[in-house]
Design a protein around this motif. Structure first.
Motif: not given
Length: 720
Positions: A362-364, A500, A502, A655
């Motif tokens: 969902r995100g870092d 992460t 990424d 972020d």
């Protein structure tokens, strides 16, 4: 010509040199740089000031007494030992401030002597009486009552006497080996029949028994005092004329040859040799008889500046056991229980909870220990990966860990579950070598791929890489931290970690593990700054770009947080930034060789050191250029050894919300006015206090409050 290193891999030789020395061809200027060793001594003085502070609870002050002593022991074993080596080698020029090793040793001796008087006084004259008033008594043998003496006599007969070995000195006998940091009694004896005097040594067996023996009703008595009261039992028929304590510190530094064919065996060999290192320091009790002192100094071959006379007890690092003992909560800081990072708490829409990897998709994520729980974030990340049937591989670095760590055993379980498990174990992590060797052997026996690194480099990077199959592709899940994967220190040190997915960071970490395990040497990385390959140039480029971007209308700013700032090249670049008008704010816990506040050179640089309940350990590097903000966290301090002789990682926090959290924590440290000191242009550290009528700011307390508030909400809703 390339040498053969660990596991037969090719290693490019590096010229052995002082890890924090002045690079060849670099310029010395004592006006630009503070002496590294004297700056460290100023850091330990700040620890001592916390022990002296009436604002700290009594047992916390006792803890700082112990920390001061343990810090000093390590400083002698490594840094002072190195200075003595340089003196013997007639080295005249190694450091940017231009100080000769002999002159530095003289200044250190003077400074340590003055600090030691304060150190002894705070324990003997303030803390012991104050603790006794609260019902916790540390007594010498003469202060014991009849019941306590009976307890001690019984303990001596049953537990202490059987493990003591008195050794005669002189009389044609070889001078006994005295182990590093051991505590001993030197005893002057007289044979009443022959009328002859002799000297003996009795080692205090604090490795086998508590240094401070616990008696009933919260009474502790030093082990050496008990032994001293029973010397007649050890030397029957002899007259004990006098006795006194002494303690020896040895050179504990070693360097593994970059030609080592088998790194594990090389480290094991060096560990065996460490115990026989040269004696660097002799501590003796004040008032020791010359008949005891002179034979010791002569036999150990010491200079006068290597002998330290101490008031009161020696080896005060051992009082840590009392400071951390159960009970007396009113004499300690209120307990802190780390909280689970809000995004990793159970979701009200999904009572079974969310996995760490699901949250990462969902995100870092950013965690800040010990405010955020290490167990419910980093440990959970690995244990969930071990159990996940779609996880193909788990790779991890280990620099310092603990016997109780669940992370390393998890790799064994992963191997048993059919996953590829890789562990980069740094065998040369100072004073943790034996623990790491034990883990490495256990991992290899279980089938984990174990890599020991490169003899000429230490792998100090903190990284975990999880490779997971997702449909027709694989995804990399990465944790990069500022601190060790050690559950014990994760409750005592302030560290940050980035979770992460990424793709570029994942690919960079994968390349890094391949560099450590194989033959490749990446020439560049996508987003990470990696030492010794790209970090120095990357940081210098960021400083340069920040200077270029600076205007009066859109001012630039540099903010950094680290344990030590030593590197001459980085310091000069920061001076250049200051001269260009860039505001530079530095939070340096320990050594700082940069001289702030000098007109025309560093008037735009401010240096603050924060110390307190937790050991500040995170490394943060922030570059603000107008609307552009670049934020990095990672494992590296700004020292030549980190930038040129270690494998280190700095990872970008991209972020914007997470970067703001990192910056907020740093700015709180810079605004601290209760547990902070500011470095002056003359090298003095001035303790900060709130101006009259101003609010108090304690950074660690504020972050604890923030973590508690965030733990009460999830997604803007109160937790169930």
């Amino acid at each position: 010509m390339a040498k053969r290193g660990a596991a037969g891999r090719s290693v490019t030789p590096q010229k052995p040199l002082e890890r924090d020395a002045l690079p060849a061809g670099a310029e010395m200027d004592e006006g630009l740089f503070f002496n590294r060793e004297l700056s460290w001594l100023a850091f330990n003085d700040r620890v001592l000031q916390l022990a002296e502070s009436a604002d700290e609870p009594l047992l916390e002050r006792l803890k700082f007494v112990a920390i001061y002593a343990r810090n000093l022991d390590e400083f002698f074993m490594i840094r002072v030992a190195r200075l003595h080596e340089q003196v013997r080698a007639n080295v005249a020029r190694l450091v940017p401030d231009g100080a000769a090793p002999g002159n530095t040793l003289d200044k250190l001796h003077e400074g340590i002597f003055e600090q030691s008087k304060r150190h002894s006084a705070i324990f003997e004259k303030l803390l012991r009486p104050a603790l006794a008033e609260k019902g916790l008594r540390i007594l010498n043998a003469k202060e014991l009552d009849a019941d306590q003496r009976a307890q001690v006599d019984q303990r001596f007969r049953e537990q202490i006497f059987p493990v003591l070995t008195p050794l005669a000195i002189g009389l044609g006998r070889h001078f006994p080996y005295i182990s590093n940091l051991s505590l001993s009694l030197a005893v002057l004896l007289r044979d009443p029949e022959a009328g002859e005097e002799s000297v003996a040594r009795v080692k205090v067996p604090k490795e086998l028994l508590p240094r401070f023996l616990p008696l009933k009703n919260n009474v502790f008595v030093p082990l050496e005092e008990v032994i001293a009261q029973h010397l007649g039992d050890l030397f029957p028929g002899m007259e004990v004329l006098s006795w006194s304590l002494f303690r020896v510190t040895r050179d504990a530094d070693f360097t593994v040859s970059e030609d080592a064919e088998d790194l594990l065996k090389a480290v094991e060999t060096e560990l065996r040799q460490r115990r026989f290192g040269d004696v660097i320091r002799l501590e003796v009790q004040a008032g020791m008889s010359p008949k005891l002192l002179e034979p010791l100094v002569e036999a150990l071959g010491l200079e006068s500046r290597q002998v330290y006379e101490e008031q009161g007890l020696l080896g005060l690092g051992d009082v840590q056991a009392i400071a951390f003992a159960p009970g007396f909560p009113e004499l300690k800081d209120p307990p802190w229980v780390p909280v689970t990072q809000p995004r990793l708490r159970p979701d009200t829409d999904s009572p079974e909870g969310v996995t760490v990897m699901a949250a990462m998709r969902r995100g870092d994520l950013l965690v800040h220990h010990p405010y955020d729980s290490f167990a419910s974030s980093v440990e959970r990340f690995v244990t969930e990966a071990v159990a996940d049937p779609d996880v193909l591989a788990i790779k991890q670095t280990v620099y310092r860990t603990s016997d109780s760590s669940p992370l390393v055993p998890a790799l064994i379980t992963a191997t048993e579950n059919g996953k590829q498990a890789v562990c980069m174990v740094e065998l040369k992590a100072r004073f943790d070598e034996r623990t790491n060797i034990k883990w490495a052997n256990a991992l290899e026996e279980a089938g984990v791929h174990v890599v020991y690194g490169i003899p000429s480099l230490k792998t100090h990077a903190k990284a975990i890489l999880i490779v997971r199959r997702e449909g027709e592709r694989v995804r990399h899940y990465v944790h990069i931290g500022t601190g060790n994967y050690n559950p014990k220190t994760a409750r005592l040190y302030t560290d940050m970690g980035l979770f992460t997915t990424d793709p570029d960071i994942g690919a960079d970490v994968a390349d890094l593990f391949n560099y450590l395990t194989g033959f490749g040497r990446p020439k560049s990385f996508r987003k990470l700054l990696v030492a010794p390959l790209t970090m120095r140039e990357g940081l210098l480029e960021h400083i340069k770009r920040t200077v270029v971007a600076h205007t009066l209308e859109r001012p630039s700013r540099i903010q950094m947080k680290m344990n030590a700032l030593v590197d001459p090249g980085i310091i000069r670049a920061l001076y250049d930034a200051s001269r260009a008008g860039v505001k530079v704010e530095l939070n340096v816990r320990g050594i700082c060789c940069l001289r702030p506040g000098v007109p025309g050179m560093s008037e735009n640089i401010r240096v603050v050191s924060t110390l307190g309940r937790f050991l500040e350990h995170a490394r943060v590097y922030i570059f603000e250029r107008g609307t552009e903000l670049r934020c990095y966290i990672g494992s590296a301090d700004l020292m030549p050894r980190n930038l040129d002789h270690r494998v280190e990682i700095l990872a970008p926090v991209e972020d914007t919300t997470l970067a703001a959290q990192v910056r907020d924590s740093l700015e709180r440290s810079l605004a601290d006015n209760t547990h902070a000191w500011e470095l002056q242009a003359d090298g003095a550290w001035r303790r900060l206090t709130p101006p009259a009528g101003a609010d108090k700011h304690w950074a660690q307390g504020e972050v604890m409050e923030r973590a508690t508030r965030l733990a009460q909400f999830q997604g803007g809703r109160p937790l169930p």
